[in-house]
Design an enzyme around this catalytic site. Structure first.
Site, short mmCIF file in Angstrom:
data_model
loop_
_atom_site.label_atom_id
_atom_site.label_comp_id
_atom_site.label_asym_id
_atom_site.label_seq_id
_atom_site.Cartn_x
_atom_site.Cartn_y
_atom_site.Cartn_z
N TYR A 283 46.77 -26.16 10.11
CA TYR A 283 46.36 -25.37 10.81
C TYR A 283 47.53 -25.57 11.91
CZ TYR A 283 42.09 -25.48 7.83
OH TYR A 283 41.52 -25.38 7.44
N ARG B 221 34.74 -22.99 8.79
CA ARG B 221 35.47 -24.48 8.51
C ARG B 221 37.15 -24.45 9.19
NH1 ARG B 221 36.16 -29.16 5.38
NH2 ARG B 221 37.92 -29.39 4.21
#
Length: 403
Positions: free
Chosen positions: A383, A351
Site C-alpha cells: 500500500y 478494504r
C-alpha cells in the site's frame, strides 16, 4: 449495539469437535510425528499478492462455507462421496493431508475447499496425462510436477489456462502435500521441492478516491430493511477494512460500545473480527458506521429477524438468516452502479481504499498492518507503493517545473 458476550460459533474457547478443550492435550501432541512437524504451517508461503480464500466463513448459501466447528470431512479426488470410484493410494494420501490441514492447522472451510480443488486437479492430471498413470505418491517424479505446472499455464479441454498468480497458488497446495507425505513416511523423496512456484508480477491494490467512496456509501438507500442493511454493511467494510467473509460472519455480540468513564466516551467503539485461521482482532468503528449500524439494528434488522429462527448474525437476508457472500457482493455492485462507479468497485476495493486512505492520512504502517490483520508487514507495504504513486501524480500535476 450490545456489549460482547461469550458465543459458541467455533470461536477460540468454544466447543469444537476438531479441537482440544482448554487445558487438555493439544491435537498436535496426539498427532503422528510428521503431523507435529508440520504444525504451524499451512504448506508454504504464498507469493506476495496471491489471492487466498478469506477468513472465517459463516454464510447461508451453498458453497459459502460453515463455521470451523461444523466443517465437514474434506472431500478429495476419488474419495467416497466425491463422485469418483474407490479411492486409490494418491487419493487416500490427499485425504490424509486435507485432514491434517483441517484438524491440526484449523484452516477455514474456504481454504480447505481451495486445497481440495487443487489436489483434485493434480490427481486427475497424474492419472490421465502420464504413461503409465500415476496413482501413488511414491511414483511421482519432479518431471511429473513440472509437466503439471506447464499444463496449468497451457490449459486443457476441461480447464482454461491459469494466470501466473493462480498457477502459483495451485503449486503451493501440491508442494505442501508432497512435503507432508515425506514427513508421514508415504514416500521417501519430495519431487515437488525442486519446482519453485512461478513469480507473479507485482499487482498494486486498486483503491478509489475518498469522494468516490463517499458517493458509494451515499448511494445506498435507507427506506427498506434491505437498504438499511446494505448501507450498514458498506459503512462497516470501509470503516474497518474487513474482508467480505469477516463482515458477513459478524454477530451482534461482536459489536461493543466504547469504554465509558463518567458518562463520557473515551474512544471509538470496536468491532471484533475473525480473520484467516480464526485469528481475532479488534478494529475501531467510525462514527458514520456506528450510526448506520444503529439504524439497521433499530429500524431494519427486527423486521428480517422475525422471518428467521433467532440467528445471532448481524447482517440478515430476506429469510432472516445470515447473508451470503453473493448477497454482500450484490449490495456493493448495486451501490456502485447507482453511484456511477461501474465495474471498478468490489468489496475488496473498500478494504484497499481503507488502507490507502489511512496511510495517506499519516497512519503508521504497523498500525495499518494490525487493522488489516496481516501476518507480515511486508504484505501491508504494497500500500505504500500506492501512496507514493499518488504523490508522484500530484507532484507532476501541481509543480510548475515538474514537466
Amino acid at each position: 449495539m450490545t456489549a460482547p458476550a461469550p458465543s459458541g460459533r467455533g470461536r477460540p474457547g468454544a466447543a469444537d469437535p476438531g479441537r482440544p478443550a482448554a487445558g487438555g492435550p493439544s491435537a498436535a501432541a496426539r498427532a503422528p510425528a510428521g503431523s507435529r512437524a508440520l504444525a504451524g504451517e499451512a504448506g508454504e508461503q504464498v507469493p506476495a499478492g496471491t489471492d487466498r480464500p478469506e477468513g472465517r466463513p459463516a454464510a447461508d448459501g451453498p458453497g459459502t462455507g460453515t463455521p470451523a466447528a461444523d466443517t465437514p470431512r474434506p472431500e478429495v479426488p476419488g474419495a467416497p462421496g466425491a463422485g469418483g470410484d474407490e479411492p486409490d493410494e494418491l487419493a487416500r494420501a490427499a485425504e490424509r493431508y486435507l485432514q491434517h490441514l483441517a484438524v491440526e492447522r484449523g484452516l477455514s472451510a474456504n481454504t480447505l475447499a481451495a486445497y481440495r480443488r487443487d489436489l483434485r486437479r493434480y490427481a486427475e492430471h497424474l492419472r490421465a496425462r502420464t504413461d503409465p498413470p500415476v496413482t501413488a505418491p511414491r511414483a511421482v517424479t519432479t518431471g511429473h510436477v513440472r509437466a503439471f505446472l506447464r499444463a496449468l499455464h497451457e490449459g486443457t479441454a476441461e480447464h482454461p489456462p491459469l494466470s501466473t498468480r493462480s498457477a502459483a497458488r495451485v503449486l503451493v497446495a501440491v508442494r505442501g502435500a508432497h512435503r507432508f507425505w515425506v514427513l508421514e513416511g508415504l514416500t521417501r523423496t519430495d519431487p515437488a521441492a525442486a519446482v519453485a512456484p512461478p513469480t507473479p508480477g507485482m499487482r498494486l491494490p486498486k483503491a478509489v478516491r475518498v469522494d468516490e467512496v463517499e458517493a458509494l456509501l451515499a448511494a445506498s438507500g435507507t427506506e427498506t430493511p434491505q437498504q438499511l442493511r446494505d448501507r450498514a454493511l458498506l459503512e462497516v467494510l470501509y470503516s474497518t477494512g474487513a474482508r467480505i467473509s469477516e463482515a458477513i460472519a459478524l454477530d451482534v455480540d461482536d459489536l461493543s460500545r466504547a469504554v465509558r468513564r463518567g458518562g463520557e466516551e473515551t474512544g471509538l467503539p470496536f468491532v471484533r473480527l475473525f480473520g484467516k485461521g480464526g485469528k481475532e482482532r479488534m478494529v475501531p468503528l467510525g462514527s458514520w458506521a456506528v450510526r448506520a449500524v444503529d439504524d439497521w439494528l433499530v429500524r431494519g434488522r427486527p423486521a428480517l429477524a422475525a422471518r428467521g429462527r433467532g440467528t445471532p448474525a448481524l447482517f440478515l437476508n430476506a429469510r432472516g438468516g445470515r447473508i451470503s457472500r453473493q448477497t454482500a457482493w450484490t449490495a456493493v455492485k448495486d451501490a456502485a452502479e447507482r453511484a456511477g462507479l461501474g465495474e471498478r468497485i468490489t468489496p475488496h476495493t473498500l478494504r484497499h481504499s481503507f488502507a490507502t486512505h489511512l496511510l495517506e492520512g499519516g497512519a503508521d504502517l504497523r498500525v495499518v498492518q494490525e487493522l488489516l490483520g496481516h501476518a507480515s508487514v511486508s504484505t501491508t507495504q504494497v500500500y505504500t507503493l500506492v501512496t507514493v504513486e499518488s504523490l508522484r501524480e500530484v507532484y507532476a500535476a501541481a509543480h510548475p517545473r515538474a514537466r
